[in-house]
Design a protein around this motif. Structure first.
Motif, PDB file in Angstrom:
ATOM      1  N   ASP A 572      15.945 158.782  16.610  1.00  0.00           N
ATOM      2  CA  ASP A 572      14.884 157.874  17.052  1.00  0.00           C
ATOM      3  C   ASP A 572      13.930 157.494  15.925  1.00  0.00           C
ATOM      4  O   ASP A 572      13.170 156.539  16.043  1.00  0.00           O
ATOM      5  CB  ASP A 572      14.073 158.506  18.186  1.00  0.00           C
ATOM      6  N   TYR A 573      13.936 158.266  14.847  1.00  0.00           N
ATOM      7  CA  TYR A 573      12.996 158.006  13.741  1.00  0.00           C
ATOM      8  C   TYR A 573      13.281 156.646  13.121  1.00  0.00           C
ATOM      9  O   TYR A 573      14.423 156.338  12.780  1.00  0.00           O
ATOM     10  CB  TYR A 573      13.119 159.127  12.701  1.00  0.00           C
ATOM     11  N   PHE A 574      12.232 155.839  12.965  1.00  0.00           N
ATOM     12  CA  PHE A 574      12.436 154.467  12.482  1.00  0.00           C
ATOM     13  C   PHE A 574      12.117 154.295  11.001  1.00  0.00           C
ATOM     14  O   PHE A 574      12.340 153.248  10.425  1.00  0.00           O
ATOM     15  CB  PHE A 574      11.596 153.491  13.314  1.00  0.00           C
ATOM     16  N   GLY A 575      11.590 155.313  10.375  1.00  0.00           N
ATOM     17  CA  GLY A 575      11.296 155.186   8.941  1.00  0.00           C
ATOM     18  C   GLY A 575       9.881 154.722   8.673  1.00  0.00           C
ATOM     19  O   GLY A 575       9.034 154.703   9.561  1.00  0.00           O
ATOM     20  N   LEU A 576       9.632 154.359   7.417  1.00  0.00           N
ATOM     21  CA  LEU A 576       8.285 154.002   6.993  1.00  0.00           C
ATOM     22  C   LEU A 576       7.868 152.632   7.539  1.00  0.00           C
ATOM     23  O   LEU A 576       8.716 151.784   7.815  1.00  0.00           O
ATOM     24  CB  LEU A 576       8.211 153.972   5.464  1.00  0.00           C
ATOM     25  N   ALA A 577       6.558 152.479   7.647  1.00  0.00           N
ATOM     26  CA  ALA A 577       6.018 151.241   8.185  1.00  0.00           C
ATOM     27  C   ALA A 577       6.293 150.060   7.261  1.00  0.00           C
ATOM     28  O   ALA A 577       6.378 150.214   6.041  1.00  0.00           O
ATOM     29  CB  ALA A 577       4.513 151.380   8.397  1.00  0.00           C
ATOM     30  N   ASN A 578       6.428 148.905   7.871  1.00  0.00           N
ATOM     31  CA  ASN A 578       6.551 147.637   7.153  1.00  0.00           C
ATOM     32  C   ASN A 578       7.836 147.502   6.321  1.00  0.00           C
ATOM     33  O   ASN A 578       7.884 146.731   5.382  1.00  0.00           O
ATOM     34  CB  ASN A 578       5.321 147.415   6.256  1.00  0.00           C
ATOM     35  N   ARG A 579       8.843 148.300   6.662  1.00  0.00           N
ATOM     36  CA  ARG A 579      10.129 148.171   5.982  1.00  0.00           C
ATOM     37  C   ARG A 579      11.144 147.604   6.955  1.00  0.00           C
ATOM     38  O   ARG A 579      11.293 148.109   8.056  1.00  0.00           O
ATOM     39  CB  ARG A 579      10.645 149.550   5.528  1.00  0.00           C
ATOM     40  N   SER A 580      11.876 146.592   6.502  1.00  0.00           N
ATOM     41  CA  SER A 580      12.983 146.047   7.286  1.00  0.00           C
ATOM     42  C   SER A 580      14.276 146.587   6.714  1.00  0.00           C
ATOM     43  O   SER A 580      14.440 146.672   5.506  1.00  0.00           O
ATOM     44  CB  SER A 580      13.002 144.523   7.196  1.00  0.00           C
ATOM     45  N   LYS A 581      15.174 146.939   7.605  1.00  0.00           N
ATOM     46  CA  LYS A 581      16.455 147.469   7.153  1.00  0.00           C
ATOM     47  C   LYS A 581      17.272 146.389   6.455  1.00  0.00           C
ATOM     48  O   LYS A 581      17.955 146.652   5.475  1.00  0.00           O
ATOM     49  CB  LYS A 581      17.213 147.986   8.378  1.00  0.00           C
ATOM     50  N   SER A 617       3.012 159.293  18.611  1.00  0.00           N
ATOM     51  CA  SER A 617       3.974 160.233  18.049  1.00  0.00           C
ATOM     52  C   SER A 617       3.570 160.670  16.636  1.00  0.00           C
ATOM     53  O   SER A 617       4.329 160.527  15.687  1.00  0.00           O
ATOM     54  CB  SER A 617       5.375 159.613  18.063  1.00  0.00           C
ATOM     55  N   GLN A 618       2.365 161.160  16.517  1.00  0.00           N
ATOM     56  CA  GLN A 618       1.846 161.748  15.274  1.00  0.00           C
ATOM     57  C   GLN A 618       1.863 160.780  14.093  1.00  0.00           C
ATOM     58  O   GLN A 618       2.021 161.184  12.944  1.00  0.00           O
ATOM     59  CB  GLN A 618       2.614 163.021  14.912  1.00  0.00           C
ATOM     60  N   GLY A 619       1.721 159.511  14.386  1.00  0.00           N
ATOM     61  CA  GLY A 619       1.646 158.527  13.310  1.00  0.00           C
ATOM     62  C   GLY A 619       2.991 158.047  12.806  1.00  0.00           C
ATOM     63  O   GLY A 619       3.056 157.171  11.963  1.00  0.00           O
ATOM     64  N   TYR A 620       4.076 158.615  13.306  1.00  0.00           N
ATOM     65  CA  TYR A 620       5.401 158.215  12.837  1.00  0.00           C
ATOM     66  C   TYR A 620       5.962 157.093  13.698  1.00  0.00           C
ATOM     67  O   TYR A 620       5.697 157.015  14.891  1.00  0.00           O
ATOM     68  CB  TYR A 620       6.360 159.406  12.857  1.00  0.00           C
ATOM     69  N   LEU A 621       6.760 156.255  13.073  1.00  0.00           N
ATOM     70  CA  LEU A 621       7.404 155.173  13.810  1.00  0.00           C
ATOM     71  C   LEU A 621       8.705 155.663  14.420  1.00  0.00           C
ATOM     72  O   LEU A 621       9.474 156.365  13.783  1.00  0.00           O
ATOM     73  CB  LEU A 621       7.718 154.009  12.866  1.00  0.00           C
TER      74      LEU A 621
ATOM     75  N   TYR B 142      -5.187 160.396  13.811  1.00  0.00           N
ATOM     76  CA  TYR B 142      -6.058 159.295  13.417  1.00  0.00           C
ATOM     77  C   TYR B 142      -5.286 158.347  12.512  1.00  0.00           C
ATOM     78  O   TYR B 142      -4.673 158.774  11.544  1.00  0.00           O
ATOM     79  CB  TYR B 142      -7.295 159.839  12.706  1.00  0.00           C
ATOM     80  N   ASP B 143      -5.297 157.086  12.867  1.00  0.00           N
ATOM     81  CA  ASP B 143      -4.661 156.064  12.038  1.00  0.00           C
ATOM     82  C   ASP B 143      -5.759 155.393  11.219  1.00  0.00           C
ATOM     83  O   ASP B 143      -6.563 154.631  11.761  1.00  0.00           O
ATOM     84  CB  ASP B 143      -3.955 155.060  12.952  1.00  0.00           C
ATOM     85  N   PRO B 144      -5.834 155.680   9.913  1.00  0.00           N
ATOM     86  CA  PRO B 144      -6.967 155.183   9.134  1.00  0.00           C
ATOM     87  C   PRO B 144      -6.967 153.666   8.961  1.00  0.00           C
ATOM     88  O   PRO B 144      -8.008 153.082   8.687  1.00  0.00           O
ATOM     89  CB  PRO B 144      -6.823 155.884   7.777  1.00  0.00           C
ATOM     90  N   ILE B 145      -5.843 153.028   9.129  1.00  0.00           N
ATOM     91  CA  ILE B 145      -5.810 151.572   8.973  1.00  0.00           C
ATOM     92  C   ILE B 145      -6.271 150.895  10.260  1.00  0.00           C
ATOM     93  O   ILE B 145      -7.149 150.054  10.249  1.00  0.00           O
ATOM     94  CB  ILE B 145      -4.409 151.105   8.549  1.00  0.00           C
ATOM     95  N   ALA B 146      -5.712 151.327  11.368  1.00  0.00           N
ATOM     96  CA  ALA B 146      -6.127 150.758  12.647  1.00  0.00           C
ATOM     97  C   ALA B 146      -7.424 151.407  13.139  1.00  0.00           C
ATOM     98  O   ALA B 146      -7.991 150.969  14.132  1.00  0.00           O
ATOM     99  CB  ALA B 146      -5.025 150.929  13.676  1.00  0.00           C
ATOM    100  N   ARG B 147      -7.889 152.459  12.431  1.00  0.00           N
ATOM    101  CA  ARG B 147      -9.090 153.224  12.815  1.00  0.00           C
ATOM    102  C   ARG B 147      -8.963 153.759  14.245  1.00  0.00           C
ATOM    103  O   ARG B 147      -9.924 153.796  14.989  1.00  0.00           O
ATOM    104  CB  ARG B 147     -10.352 152.341  12.730  1.00  0.00           C
ATOM    105  N   LEU B 148      -7.777 154.133  14.612  1.00  0.00           N
ATOM    106  CA  LEU B 148      -7.482 154.448  15.995  1.00  0.00           C
ATOM    107  C   LEU B 148      -7.248 155.942  16.213  1.00  0.00           C
ATOM    108  O   LEU B 148      -6.543 156.583  15.454  1.00  0.00           O
ATOM    109  CB  LEU B 148      -6.233 153.665  16.408  1.00  0.00           C
ATOM    110  N   ILE B 149      -7.867 156.444  17.276  1.00  0.00           N
ATOM    111  CA  ILE B 149      -7.638 157.818  17.692  1.00  0.00           C
ATOM    112  C   ILE B 149      -6.585 157.801  18.791  1.00  0.00           C
ATOM    113  O   ILE B 149      -6.734 157.082  19.782  1.00  0.00           O
ATOM    114  CB  ILE B 149      -8.944 158.429  18.272  1.00  0.00           C
ATOM    115  N   SER B 150      -5.501 158.552  18.614  1.00  0.00           N
ATOM    116  CA  SER B 150      -4.550 158.646  19.718  1.00  0.00           C
ATOM    117  C   SER B 150      -4.232 160.099  19.989  1.00  0.00           C
ATOM    118  O   SER B 150      -3.979 160.877  19.069  1.00  0.00           O
ATOM    119  CB  SER B 150      -3.280 157.850  19.410  1.00  0.00           C
ATOM    120  N   ALA B 151      -4.276 160.468  21.273  1.00  0.00           N
ATOM    121  CA  ALA B 151      -3.956 161.830  21.668  1.00  0.00           C
ATOM    122  C   ALA B 151      -2.486 162.070  21.367  1.00  0.00           C
ATOM    123  O   ALA B 151      -1.637 161.281  21.757  1.00  0.00           O
ATOM    124  CB  ALA B 151      -4.236 162.000  23.153  1.00  0.00           C
ATOM    125  N   THR B 152      -2.209 163.134  20.611  1.00  0.00           N
ATOM    126  CA  THR B 152      -0.834 163.394  20.209  1.00  0.00           C
ATOM    127  C   THR B 152       0.037 163.681  21.428  1.00  0.00           C
ATOM    128  O   THR B 152      -0.283 164.544  22.236  1.00  0.00           O
ATOM    129  CB  THR B 152      -0.796 164.596  19.259  1.00  0.00           C
TER     130      THR B 152
END
Lengths: 680, 207
Positions: A572-581, A617-621, B142-152
């Motif tokens: 399910d992991y999509f990789g880094l942001a703003n990257r197109s495959k 999801s903890q900041g991951y895509l 915390y997403d520093p770009i969107a300045r967004l707090i999201s519950a994990t």
């Protein structure tokens, strides 16, 4: 995986080709000479003049001819059409370039071999640079710190400006287009005997555009900017010349960050460059170079009840003397070595200090042909630095000519990016969210934040199927370590004097290890002197190693809306942001000599990508995030020469009128324009 | 002998029967509830005009799982919110301005499991608030770009209440009305929306 958009891209492309050129394609006459390709020389890859086709490194050139026939105005527009390059806009509005999946802050941008500065939010805004006075754009992919030092992780983009040709020449250019966009340029050049001089002026202005009508501000506010540049070359004698050049850029743009605030942004930039070259004999030459540049940006905002709501500024200065020498003991080998010094200062809002960077450096490179079929480049550079650990950047590249048709090439290199001023000295407080961001050196001992660094491997092949058809392929892998990210510091980890339970403190640390890998294929078919077709494709995987582990261990969960949380799988992991495959481009250039007409149609495609984590999801895509659909942009241009000196042009950028108002702010929709060019 | 056997049987029967009687005392059923827009604001922080920071102050918003309501009681509360800080009624104060004193036996831990999967309480994991930190600290990203707090996602707060009962909590949102795609620049923050299950029965370690 070929997506629907990609198919539609191919379809629409071939539709236009057949529509426009159905008759001509049949009369494909074989063209025996391929002068243009052989003559292409590049200086950025080795800092010596090298034939592009014999280089062991992945590199490409965008020639003036292409810039002119596509009627491009700014650097970002033309780079976005090149294989493997994607323009991405950062949240500050700057448009940078992604190379081999490395972020725009890891690409060094040079003008005539010396760097541009002014990355207030990490990205150097490429729309600052007009292409009106450019001879060619050179792109070298892969880490190049062995020659250029900091910032050259993903690669180097070197803009080579026009040099005066014999006699007196002039050029006037005017383009008018959608959104009341005007671009006026004029250049004069004179060369006689020992003195050559040219001057260039450009004004570019636009009313901007608004993708979301319901809010109180425009997507791009109205702006106008000027670029003035000049170059003087004096040839003292056969072996000695002095080149002096200068450039000045200034822009004024409205600034409306929210409904109750307005003001303006001013940008001023100048560059001064002097280079004295002396050739002692057949074997030895030396260069004395001096470069200075300043980049200033200023934003003033007022609100209804406060005329001085905010006043922010950014003022960066770089000065660099460098001496280098080349030694050619014989026809088979050449050496280049240099020694220089960078002095850099920055004065900006949110800094309590006025930091200074001082960095002496030395580099050397061997470029030789031990046998007729082998070309070997070995180089290294050492950068000492006042604020962080010294860096040693080696590079090795090898090219082996299997036969007339096939050549294999490979290179391994090290690249680094020094922690920038912001990461070291920032003292920023955000009123709304009650947090502060403090640079590393504000909090901790200097020199402990490591430069971000990478090792890049490129393996490729050139294949010359015939004199009219060529291909190249390059497989790449970049391991990037010690990426700097901002993070929330636990209160107890802060130095005593900064401990404050009431405010969240962010700072910077080396944490992420990521990699990018994939391959790139380019093809060029010159059907005849009239018809040329080029195409390129890049496949890219860009991932965070920690994220891969966490996904594998089942530590990452997601939720869609407010539904129950569910565990994500490794796949399910999509990789880094703003990257197109997948990214692809195709261009068709067609000339009808008897009508003095040249025309072209170009398409670029990028597949689905994500911008930020939208499902907790903890900041991951992951594949359940709100991803941005892939899209195709098709541009069309036609130019007709009237007499020998006048050219009339017309074109449509973004023919299909693609926009994604919610997610993509740098694509404005269909743009029409007309152009007049006068040469004398 | 027979009578003794009979007696024994009778005693056993009564014993079992009385055991059955014990079982017949029905446990109070647990149910899942959702709390919407619990306001957890504060004053202080950073002054927009001067950039100077002042200590954050203001009452924590206290919540009692047994009543299912916010409370101003200084003792009968289980969990309290102010900004991003979540405290529990157990342990010691960390020394923030206006931080309430701990009067109960509360404790907490964060289980790395979805809410529904947390069926048992692991009492060995409980920690109390202390001067060096709160038992509940890393509940959000915390997403520093969107300045967004999201519950994990996939994190469940397991709470021991002020009187030693248990509850589990899933934080849904930090923004008013829990929008599906919050915008830190548009949506009002410091509004908690969360699901919880309260186990009202003494000593029962399941939900």
């Amino acid at each position: 995986m070929i997506t629907k958009q990609f198919l539609s891209f191919l379809f629409s492309f071939f539709f236009y080709i057949t529509f426009s050129y159905s008759q001509e394609v049949q009369v494909a006459v074989k063209d025996s000479t391929n002068v243009e390709q052989l003559n292409e020389v590049i200086v950025s890859a080795t800092r010596t003049i090298r034939q592009l086709s014999s280089l062991p490194l992945p590199a490409q050139i965008v020639a003036k001819k292409e810039i002119e026939s596509t009627n491009t105005l700014r650097l970002n527009d033309i780079l976005n059409e090149q294989t493997g390059l994607t323009t991405v806009s950062d949240f500050g509005g700057g448009e940078g370039i992604q190379i081999q999946g490395l972020d725009s802050q890891y690409t060094l941008i040079l003008v005539d071999g010396v760097p541009l500065v002014g990355r207030s939010a990490g990205t150097l805004d490429l729309s600052r640079i007009t292409v009106g006075n450019i001879k060619q754009i050179e792109i070298v992919k892969g880490p190049s710190s062995s020659l250029y030092g900091s910032e050259a992780l993903g690669g180097v983009v070197n803009i080579i400006t026009d040099t005066p040709k014999n006699g007196f020449k002039g050029n006037l250019n005017y383009r008018i287009g959608t959104f009341n966009t005007h671009d006026i340029g004029a250049s004069l050049s004179h060369k006689k005997d020992k003195l050559a001089i040219n001057a260039f002026i450009n004004r570019y202005s636009s009313d901007g555009y608004d993708l979301i009508k319901t809010d109180d501000f425009n997507t791009v506010e109205p702006f106008s900017n000027y670029t003035i540049s000049t170059k003087v070359n004096y040839q003292f004698n056969k072996g000695t010349n002095l080149l002096v050049s200068g450039r000045y850029y200034t822009q004024n743009q409205n600034s409306v960050p929210s409904s109750n605030l307005n003001g303006e942004t001013d940008t001023d930039e100048w560059n001064a460059h002097a280079k004295l070259r002396h050739r002692y004999n057949e074997k030895w030459s030396s260069y004395f170079e001096f470069y200075a540049t300043r980049y200033k940006a200023k934003e003033t905002l007022e609100s209804q009840n406060n005329p001085l709501f905010s006043d922010s500024f950014y003022n960066q200065f770089l000065i660099r003397p460098e001496i280098r020498a080349t030694y050619k003991p014989n026809k088979k080998s050449s050496f280049i070595g240099g020694i220089g010094y960078n002095h850099e200062t920055l004065d900006r809002t949110d800094f309590n200090v006025k930091p200074e960077f001082n960095s002496p450096y030395v580099y050397a490179q061997y470029d030789g042909n031990p046998t007729e079929k082998i070309n070997l480049i070995v180089g290294a550079r050492f950068d000492a630095h006042s604020e962080y650990k010294s860096q040693f950047s080696p590079k090795v590249a090898l090219r082996y000519e299997v036969n007339d048709k096939i050549a294999l090439k490979s290179s391994v290199g090290y690249g680094f990016k020094a922690p920038d001023f912001r990461q070291l000295y920032f003292e920023f407080s955000n009123p709304g969210q009650s947090y502060i961001v403090l640079g590393y050196n504000v909090l901790f001992e200097d020199g402990e934040l490591k430069p971000e660094n990478s090792i890049g491997i490129n393996i490729g092949a050139d294949y010359k199927a015939s004199s009219t058809l060529t291909f190249n392929i390059n497989i790449f892998r970049n391991n990037i370590n010690d990426l700097i990210e901002d993070y929330l510091i636990e209160n107890q980890d802060l130095p005593i004097q900064f401990q404050n339970n009431s405010i969240n403190t962010f700072s910077y640390r080396n944490v992420n290890n990521v990699y990018t890998q994939g391959f790139e294929i380019n093809g060029k078919l010159k059907v005849n002197n009239q018809l040329k077709i080029t195409g390129g494709y890049q496949y890219l995987i860009a991932r965070d190693k920690d994220a891969e582990t966490k996904f594998e261990n089942g530590e990452i969960f997601a939720r869609i809306g407010n539904s129950a949380d569910f565990q994500l799988k490794k796949s399910d992991y999509f990789g880094l942001a703003n990257r197109s495959k997948h990214i692809a481009n195709m261009k068709v250039f067609y000339t009808i000599p008897k009508w003095n007409l040249d025309t072209n149609i170009r398409g670029t495609y990028r597949s689905k990508y994500g911008l930020s984590d939208t499902n907790n999801s903890q900041g991951y895509l992951d594949k359940y995030d709100n991803l941005i659909d892939g899209y195709t942009i098709i541009d069309f241009a036609i130019n007709k020469k009237l007499h020998t000196n006048y050219t009339l042009g017309f074109g449509i950028d973004n023919l299909l009128d693609f926009t994604d108002t919610q997610n993509i702010n740098n694509i404005a929709g269909r743009l029409l324009y007309g152009k007049l060019n006068i040469k004398f | 002998m027979k009578t003794i056997k009979l007696l024994l049987l009778a005693v056993l029967f009564i014993g079992f029967a009385s055991c059955d009687d014990d079982d017949d005392i029905q446990l109070i059923e647990v149910s899942s509830e959702t709390v919407v827009n619990l306001h957890a604001t504060y004053s202080g922080g950073i002054n927009q005009q001067t950039g100077m920071s002042t200590p954050i102050s203001g009452e924590f918003t206290k919540y009692n799982f047994a009543t299912g309501m916010t409370t101003t009681s200084t003792t009968e509360w289980d969990i309290a919110f102010r900004g991003l800080d979540i405290i529990i009624n157990g342990g010691t104060s960390s020394g923030l301005t206006d931080e309430p004193a701990r009067t109960g036996v509360g404790a907490a831990y964060i289980a790395s499991m979805p809410f529904a999967n947390v069926t048992d309480v692991d009492t060995s994991l409980f920690v109390e608030d202390s001067a060096t930190g709160f038992a509940i600290d890393s509940w959000y990203d915390y997403d520093p770009i969107a300045r967004l707090i999201s519950a994990t996602a996939g994190k469940t707060l397991v709470i021991k209440t002020n009187d030693g009962k248990y509850a589990k909590v899933r934080i849904i949102s930090y923004y008013k009305d829990a929008p599906a795609t919050p915008d830190a620049f548009m949506d009002e923050s410091r509004y908690y929306t969360f699901d919880f299950v309260y186990q009202p029965n003494d000593g029962v370690l399941t939900f």
